[in-house]
Design a protein around this motif. Structure first.
Motif: not given
Length: 535
Positions: A41, A48, A133, A137, A140
Motif C-alpha cells: 500500500t 502514484t 496494483s 488503481y 479504478k
C-alpha cells in the motif's frame, strides 16, 4: 545514488556502454542511501504520487535528511514536473536532460547489482505485484474511464433494439399463420405480444377479457375477426412455444426501458450540458464514437459535425463531389425540427455550440447545465429566424429585413424534334411512286385516244385534221414523233426516287423495279404507235 565520474556522463551516445556489466556500473554510480517500503500500500501510494508528479511524504523526509547536507550539488530527476515541485518546496537545484534520461535507463538495467542484498526472484515478484496494483488503481480512479459505462450502455441499447426487432418479426410471422388478422388490427408490438401471451389460441378471444391491454374498440374488432379468421389450426405445443417467445419479447422490452433510464441518469451526471444540447442518445453515441469524453473534447466543431459520416466524407473527397453536412448530429431534435433547406446551417451552428459544452463538461469543475441551456436557446432563436426568413442585412443599417423575391418554379416541357436526325431531304416515297403511276396512265390514255382518232379519221394535230395515210411517213416526221414521245416520258420522278431511297435499300430496289417495268411498257407502246403510223 551518487555519480562518481561526471566526465563520462557528457558522452550521452556511448553512456550505455558503461552499464553493460554491474562492475562498470559501480564505477559510475554508487548507492548513497536505501529505505524500503513497509508494505504494498505504501509503495503504491509513493508510485502514484510519482506518476502524477507529486512529492510524497516519505520522499520529502529523505530529501531533507540526505540531500540537504550536499545542497551545493545538483539533483538529477527523471520527471521535469517532479523536479519543479522539489525545487519549489525544498529549494534544491534539480536537473533534467537527455543525459539524465540515459543515466536512469542504465541504472534500471543494473539495479540488482547496485543494490546488494536483494535476490532477483524477490525483485521480480515485487515489480510484478506493484505493477498490478498500480494498473488496478489507475483503472479504478482514472477520470477518463468514468464514461466507459456510457459507451457500454449505448452499445447494449443498440444491440437490444436489433434483437427485439428480430424477435417481434418472428413472433408476428409465426402467430400470423394461426390468426393473420390480428397483426393488422394491433400495430403496437408490445401490445401484440401481451395479447398473444394472455389469450393463446384464437378461439379463446371470445371468452377472454383483454380490456386491460387493448382499448374497447380494438377489443371488439379482435373478437369479431377471431370468429371469421382464415388462419390455420395449430397444436397446443406450437401455442406454448409462441407464448414463450412473447415472454422473451416482453422481458427484453422492459429491460430496454430500464437501461434507457440508467443511460439518461448517467449522461446527466457526467455530461449534463451535452445532454441538454443534443439529447442523451445522440450525446452517448458521440462519446462512444470518439472513445471517451476527453477525446471528444479534443475534436474541433467541424469534426463533431461530421462524426459518424467519415465514409461518406472520404468518398466525396475521392470522387470530388459535395461533402456531407452532418453525421450523428443529424438525429438531434434541433436538426430534425428544421426544414431541408436549413438543416446544414443548423447542424453547423449546433456542432459549434456542442463542442463548447463538451469541453465544459470534460474539463470544467462545475456540474450545472446552465451553459447548455443558454446555448440551446441561441440555436433555437437562430432556427426561428431562419424559418421566418428574418435574416438581417450585413451591410447598411442592419435594421431592415433582406428583400428576396418569391421564387416561382417555371417548368417547360420540351418535345423532341426528330427532324434534325437525318440530313437527307424529307420526301414521301409513296407520293413519288403515285406521281409516276399517274403520269404513266396519262400517257397511255393519250396514246389510246390518238390511236382511236386515227382509225376514225378525226385526229387533229396543231389545229388541222390528220388524214389516214397508208404510205410510209417521212423520216423527219418520225424523228419529230420520237422527240414528242421522249418529252412526254417522266424522267425526273425516277431520279428523285433514287435520291430519296438512298438510305433504304429495300425501298430503293422496289422503286427501281417499278420504274423499269414502266419504261418497258412505254417502249412497247412506242413500237405499236410506229407500226400503226407506218400502216
Amino acid at each position: 545514488l551518487q555519480v562518481l565520474n561526471e566526465k563520462k556522463l557528457q558522452e550521452v551516445d556511448s553512456l550505455w556502454k558503461e552499464f553493460e556489466t554491474p562492475e562498470k556500473a559501480n564505477k559510475i554510480v554508487k548507492l548513497k542511501h536505501f529505505e524500503k517500503f513497509q508494505d504494498t500500500t505504501e509503495a503504491l501510494a509513493a508510485s502514484t504520487a510519482l506518476v502524477e508528479g507529486k512529492l510524497s511524504k516519505n520522499l520529502k523526509k529523505i530529501l531533507k535528511k540526505i540531500v540537504a547536507k550536499d545542497a551545493h550539488e545538483q539533483l538529477a530527476v527523471a520527471d521535469a514536473k517532479l523536479g519543479g515541485v522539489i525545487k519549489e518546496k525544498l529549494n534544491l537545484s534539480c536537473i533534467h536532460s537527455p543525459m539524465v534520461t540515459e543515466l536512469m535507463r542504465g541504472i534500471r538495467s543494473q539495479i540488482e547489482g547496485l543494490i546488494t542484498g536483494l535476490p532477483s526472484r524477490e525483485m521480480a515478484a515485487m515489480c510484478l505485484g506493484l505493477a498490478h496494483s498500480l494498473s488496478r488503481y489507475k483503472l479504478k480512479f482514472s477520470p477518463d474511464k468514468v464514461d466507459t459505462m456510457i459507451i457500454q450502455a449505448i452499445s447494449l441499447l443498440d444491440d437490444l433494439d436489433k434483437e427485439l426487432n428480430n424477435y417481434i418479426m418472428r413472433c408476428r410471422e409465426w402467430y400470423g399463420w394461426h390468426f393473420p388478422e390480428l397483426g393488422k388490427i394491433i400495430t403496437d408490438n408490445l401490445m401484440y405480444c401481451k395479447c398473444v401471451r394472455k389469450v393463446g389460441d384464437r378461439s379463446n378471444f371470445a371468452s377472454s377479457d383483454v380490456s386491460d391491454i387493448l382499448p374497447e374498440e380494438l377489443e371488439e374488432d379482435v373478437k369479431a375477426a377471431a370468429e371469421i379468421s382464415m388462419g390455420t389450426e395449430v397444436s397446443e405445443e406450437d401455442i406454448n412455444n409462441i407464448i414463450h417467445l412473447c415472454d422473451q419479447v416482453i422481458e427484453i422490452s422492459e429491460y430496454r426501458t430500464q437501461l434507457y433510464d440508467y443511460l439518461k441518469n448517467r449522461m446527466m451526471a457526467i455530461a449534463p450540458n451535452l445532454t441538454v444540447m443534443v439529447g442523451e442518445l445522440v450525446g452517448a453515441r458521440l462519446i462512444a464514437h470518439a472513445g471517451s469524453l476527453l477525446n471528444l473534447a479534443k475534436h474541433p466543431a467541424s469534426t463533431v459535425q461530421l462524426l459518424g459520416a467519415e465514409k461518406a466524407l472520404f468518398r466525396a473527397l475521392k470522387t470530388k463531389r459535395d461533402t456531407p453536412k452532418f453525421g450523428l448530429i443529424y438525429h438531434a431534435s434541433l436538426v430534425g425540427q428544421s426544414n431541408t433547406k436549413n438543416k446544414g446551417k443548423i447542424s453547423r451552428m449546433l456542432a459549434a455550440k456542442t463542442a463548447l459544452t463538451i469541453r465544459y463538461d470534460a474539463l470544467g469543475e462545475n456540474t450545472s447545465a446552465e451553459m447548455g441551456a443558454e446555448n440551446r436557446l441561441k440555436v433555437e432563436t437562430r432556427l426561428r429566424l431562419l424559418e421566418e426568413r428574418g435574416i438581417r442585412r450585413i451591410s447598411g443599417t442592419g435594421k431592415a429585413l433582406a428583400k428576396t423575391d418569391k421564387y416561382q418554379n417555371k417548368s417547360e416541357v420540351k418535345v423532341y424534334d426528330p427532324s434534325g436526325d437525318s440530313t437527307l431531304p424529307v420526301v414521301s416515297k409513296k407520293r413519288k411512286i403515285q406521281e409516276v403511276d399517274e403520269q404513266d396512265t396519262e400517257v397511255a390514255v393519250k396514246a389510246k385516244k390518238f390511236k382511236a382518232e386515227m382509225k376514225e379519221g378525226t385526229a387533229v394535230e396543231d389545229g388541222e385534221p390528220v388524214k389516214k395515210k397508208k404510205k410510209k411517213k417521212d423520216k423527219e416526221k418520225q424523228a419529230e414523233e420520237e422527240e414528242v414521245l421522249s418529252e412526254e416520258l417522266p424522267t425526273s420522278p425516277i431520279i428523285e426516287l433514287h435520291v430519296v431511297c438512298f438510305a433504304l435499300p429495300y425501298a430503293l430496289f422496289m422503286a427501281t423495279f417499278v420504274c423499269l417495268q414502266n419504261t418497258e411498257k412505254k417502249k412497247k407502246k412506242k413500237k405499236k404507235m410506229k407500226d400503226e403510223g407506218e400502216d
